[in-house]
Design an enzyme around this catalytic site. Sequence first.
Site, PDB file in Angstrom:
ATOM      1  N   CYS A  67     114.774  68.198  19.989  1.00  0.00           N
ATOM      2  CA  CYS A  67     114.072  68.579  21.219  1.00  0.00           C
ATOM      3  C   CYS A  67     114.272  70.066  21.451  1.00  0.00           C
ATOM      4  O   CYS A  67     115.072  70.712  20.782  1.00  0.00           O
ATOM      5  CB  CYS A  67     114.637  67.810  22.396  1.00  0.00           C
TER       6      CYS A  67
ATOM      7  N   ARG B  45     106.777  73.843  18.695  1.00  0.00           N
ATOM      8  CA  ARG B  45     107.264  72.753  17.839  1.00  0.00           C
ATOM      9  C   ARG B  45     106.530  71.446  18.115  1.00  0.00           C
ATOM     10  O   ARG B  45     106.721  70.474  17.397  1.00  0.00           O
ATOM     11  CB  ARG B  45     108.769  72.560  18.055  1.00  0.00           C
TER      12      ARG B  45
ATOM     13  N   TRP C 121     111.181  65.470  22.037  1.00  0.00           N
ATOM     14  CA  TRP C 121     110.542  64.933  20.839  1.00  0.00           C
ATOM     15  C   TRP C 121     111.209  63.588  20.652  1.00  0.00           C
ATOM     16  O   TRP C 121     112.326  63.494  20.174  1.00  0.00           O
ATOM     17  CB  TRP C 121     110.787  65.874  19.661  1.00  0.00           C
TER      18      TRP C 121
ATOM     19  N   ASN D 100     119.503  67.487  23.026  1.00  0.00           N
ATOM     20  CA  ASN D 100     118.786  67.518  21.759  1.00  0.00           C
ATOM     21  C   ASN D 100     119.700  66.855  20.734  1.00  0.00           C
ATOM     22  O   ASN D 100     120.782  67.379  20.461  1.00  0.00           O
ATOM     23  CB  ASN D 100     118.490  68.984  21.390  1.00  0.00           C
ATOM     24  N   GLY D 101     119.300  65.700  20.208  1.00  0.00           N
ATOM     25  CA  GLY D 101     120.159  65.021  19.228  1.00  0.00           C
ATOM     26  C   GLY D 101     120.143  63.518  19.459  1.00  0.00           C
ATOM     27  O   GLY D 101     119.287  63.006  20.174  1.00  0.00           O
TER      28      GLY D 101
ATOM     29  N   GLU E 274     104.064  65.406  -6.701  1.00  0.00           N
ATOM     30  CA  GLU E 274     104.309  66.117  -5.442  1.00  0.00           C
ATOM     31  C   GLU E 274     104.540  67.612  -5.695  1.00  0.00           C
ATOM     32  O   GLU E 274     104.063  68.455  -4.926  1.00  0.00           O
ATOM     33  CB  GLU E 274     105.505  65.468  -4.720  1.00  0.00           C
TER      34      GLU E 274
ATOM     35  N   LYS F 230     102.319  70.510  -3.943  1.00  0.00           N
ATOM     36  CA  LYS F 230     102.927  71.567  -3.128  1.00  0.00           C
ATOM     37  C   LYS F 230     102.470  72.934  -3.612  1.00  0.00           C
ATOM     38  O   LYS F 230     102.145  73.809  -2.825  1.00  0.00           O
ATOM     39  CB  LYS F 230     104.443  71.433  -3.249  1.00  0.00           C
TER      40      LYS F 230
ATOM     41  N   GLU G 181      98.494  73.488  -2.978  1.00  0.00           N
ATOM     42  CA  GLU G 181      98.042  73.633  -1.596  1.00  0.00           C
ATOM     43  C   GLU G 181      98.553  74.917  -0.946  1.00  0.00           C
ATOM     44  O   GLU G 181      97.923  75.434  -0.029  1.00  0.00           O
ATOM     45  CB  GLU G 181      98.420  72.419  -0.747  1.00  0.00           C
TER      46      GLU G 181
ATOM     47  N   HIS H  11      97.742  61.770 -23.902  1.00  0.00           N
ATOM     48  CA  HIS H  11      96.442  61.096 -23.771  1.00  0.00           C
ATOM     49  C   HIS H  11      95.401  62.022 -23.152  1.00  0.00           C
ATOM     50  O   HIS H  11      94.396  61.554 -22.645  1.00  0.00           O
ATOM     51  CB  HIS H  11      96.605  59.814 -22.948  1.00  0.00           C
TER      52      HIS H  11
ATOM     53  N   LYS I 275      97.195  70.091   9.732  1.00  0.00           N
ATOM     54  CA  LYS I 275      98.467  69.360   9.681  1.00  0.00           C
ATOM     55  C   LYS I 275      98.252  67.865   9.848  1.00  0.00           C
ATOM     56  O   LYS I 275      98.899  67.050   9.205  1.00  0.00           O
ATOM     57  CB  LYS I 275      99.398  69.900  10.770  1.00  0.00           C
TER      58      LYS I 275
HETATM   59  C1  F6R Z   1     100.829  67.852   1.912  1.00  0.00           C
HETATM   60  C2  F6R Z   1     100.697  67.169   3.183  1.00  0.00           C
HETATM   61  C3  F6R Z   1      99.718  66.075   3.284  1.00  0.00           C
HETATM   62  C4  F6R Z   1     100.260  64.935   4.164  1.00  0.00           C
HETATM   63  C5  F6R Z   1      99.173  63.889   4.386  1.00  0.00           C
HETATM   64  C6  F6R Z   1      99.676  62.705   5.169  1.00  0.00           C
HETATM   65  O1  F6R Z   1     101.859  68.778   1.928  1.00  0.00           O
HETATM   66  O2  F6R Z   1     101.341  67.513   4.131  1.00  0.00           O
HETATM   67  O3  F6R Z   1      99.335  65.610   2.042  1.00  0.00           O
HETATM   68  O4  F6R Z   1     101.379  64.388   3.551  1.00  0.00           O
HETATM   69  O5  F6R Z   1      98.097  64.472   5.061  1.00  0.00           O
HETATM   70  O6  F6R Z   1     100.113  63.074   6.425  1.00  0.00           O
HETATM   71  P1  F6R Z   1     101.009  62.105   7.300  1.00  0.00           P
HETATM   72  O7  F6R Z   1     102.309  61.959   6.621  1.00  0.00           O
HETATM   73  O8  F6R Z   1     101.108  62.765   8.640  1.00  0.00           O
HETATM   74  O9  F6R Z   1     100.299  60.790   7.376  1.00  0.00           O
END
Ligand code: F6R
Length: 606
Positions: free
Chosen positions: A2, A27, A70, A96-97, A479, A483, A486, A502, A601
Site C-alpha cells: 500500500c 502505483r 492495495w 502497508n504489509g 518467456e 520479454k 516486447e 525441426h 498493461k
Molecule cells: C507480457 C505481459 C502480458 C501479460 C498478459 C496477461 O510481459 O505482461 O503478456 O502477461 O497480458 O495479463 P494478466 O496477467 O494481467 O492477465
Amino acid sequence: MCGIFAYTGGRNAKPILLEGLSMLEYRGYDSAGLYLSDQGVTRTPGAVTELRAKATGESSAKSGLAHLRWATHGEPTEENAHPHTDCDSNVYIAHNGIIENFNELKQGLIARGHTFKSKTDTEVLAHMIEEELKADKSFEDAVVDTLKKVHGTYGLLISYAKEPETIITARMGSPIVLGIGKGERFIASDATPIVKHTKKMVFLEDGDIAIVTPDSHRIRTLKEASVDRKEEEISWDVGEASRGGYPHFMLKEIFEAPEVLENALRGRLIVNEGRAKLGGLESVAKQLEKLDRLMITACGTAYYAGLIGEYLIEDLAGLPVEVDVGSEFRYRKPIIGKKTAVLAVSQSGETLDTLEAMREGKRRGALTLGVVNAVGSTIARETDAGVYNHAGPEIGVASTKAFLSQVTVLALIALFLGRARSLSEEDGKKIVKALMELPELSKKVLAKSDAIKALALKYKDARDFLFIGRRYSYPVALEGALKLKETSYVHAEGCAAGEMKHGPLAMIDNKFPTVVVIPMDSVYQKTLSNMIEIKTRKGPVIAIATEGDVRVAEIADDVIYVPKTEEQLTPILSAIALQLFAYHFAAEKGLNVDRPRNLAKSVTVE
Ligand code: F6R
C-alpha cells in the site's frame, strides 16, 4: 504494497496529506483514507479523487495519516480502507504489509470483548495497542509491546488522539522513509511525496521503530531504546523518487524479486510436514481431492507461467494438466467433465480472454480457480476459489515480478495437490526447503545485473534471437523471448530445444544469437547437445547455466550463472536473468521500457 504518508509539523496537514497521497497514486490503488486529529477518519473505495470529494470540511489539524490501499485481506471497501482504529477511537493505524498471525490475535481480542469493524489484518494492531494503553503504558511502550507479539511485514503509521503531535512509525519488510524538514516531519512508503518538501531523509531499516514529532525523531528497535541511522541528502526528482531511485519501473520491479517471493510464500508452508497451506483453496479441498484433470488458461506471460504450472503439477501431483491461451480455450469447445477444474492465471484479474475462458469453463460445469494478483478483480471475484499472489502493483507493462510470483504460487499449488495425492513427505520437504531458499538465491541473480548489462551491450546490434530450453526451461525460453521482443522490438523466438532441428535451426548463422536455458537438470545432456549443434553452425550462444558448470563455459560464448536449486524451481532463477537481459538490452537502446509501443498493461478487449 500500500502507499502510506504522514505529516506532523506547523502547517495545516490536510492539503499536504492529500497532495502527497495523489503523488503515490501512480502505483494504482483501490481505496483511500485519511485521519486528521480534528476530523477523525475519512475512507472510501477508489483513490484520491474520491477521498478529496468525501473529505470536505475545514481542518486545522497539524498532523495526520493518509493511506492508499492495495487490498490483500478483505475486499476494497470503505470499511476495509485504512486508517483503522480501536474500540475507543483513540489509536489510528495505516499499514502497508501483512500481519501473518492476525487471525489468532483477532480471536483473542474478540474473546476479550473487542469489536471489529473491518475484515483487515491491520485492525488487530489498533485493538492490541488499546489494551496496552489501558494497562497504563506510554504510547511508545504500547506500540513496542504490541509489535513484540506480531509476525509478518509492516510499514506502519500510528497516531494516538491524546498525543496528536507524535506519530510512531515502524518498519518490517515494507519500506519507510522519514523526511526531515524545519519543524516538521514526513513519513512515507517511498520518497515520492516527501521530495517536494525536503531532500533530507532517513531510510528506516527492518526492525526500526521511530518516534516522530515536528522537531525530533528517535529511532529504536524492539530491544534497543535508541539506534543511529544516518540522514541522507537525496538528489532525486519526483519521478526518480517514485521509482525508488531506479531508472525504470521494470528494473525496480525485477529487483523486488526477493520480497515478491517472500510474499508469495509467507504463511503458506508447513515445513515439518513438507506441505503447502493454501487458505484460499480450503473451501474446495474435497472437490480438489477428486479432480481428474486441470485446465490452466491465461494470456502472454501468465500463460508461460501456466505452462510451468503444467510441468509442476504433473510432476509433483500426478494430475493431468492442459494449458491453453485464453483466446483459444474460450472458442475451442473444451471437453469438461465433473472432475475438471479450470485455473485462470492473471496478474490484473481483468484480462478479457482469460476471464471469458474461465467463464466458459464455469458454464461447462468446471470448478473454477484463480491465481490472481489484484485482489477484488473480476477473475478473483468470479472464480470459486483461488490463491492471491500478493506481489503488489506492477507498473511496468512488461510483466516481471508477477511472473515470478505466479510460478511460485503454482509450485505451492502443485505441492498442495501433490501431498494430498502421491507426493511423499520426504519429496515435499525437499520442495519446501528449496522454496524457502528462493528469496536469498534470487538476490544472487540480481547481483549480476551489471554483468548482464555488459552482455546486453555486447549483443546490442543483433536483430534476431532464438531462445531454447527443455522441460521446465522450455516455457522459460518462451518467456525470455517474449520479454526481449516486447521491450526491444527485436525478433526473438522461443522454442523447445528438441524442436530446433525441426525448423528453427535453419535460421542460425554467425549473426543470429541463441539464448540457451540450461540448468543442471534431468535433461542437461540433451540441451548440451543442442547447444553444440548451434555452435557447429557458428551461432553465438549465451547460456543461462548453473553455478559451477564449467562444461557449458567451454562451449558457449557467454554464460550467465544462476545458483543451484531443485529442478522444479529453476524457472524462477533463470527468468530473473532473462528479465534483466531484456531490460538492459532495451534500456541501452533508449527505448521506453516501461511502456513499450502498441501495448497496454491490462488487456480488457479481445
Ligand atoms: C507480457 C505481459 C502480458 C501479460 C498478459 C496477461 O510481459 O505482461 O503478456 O502477461 O497480458 O495479463 P494478466 O496477467 O494481467 O492477465
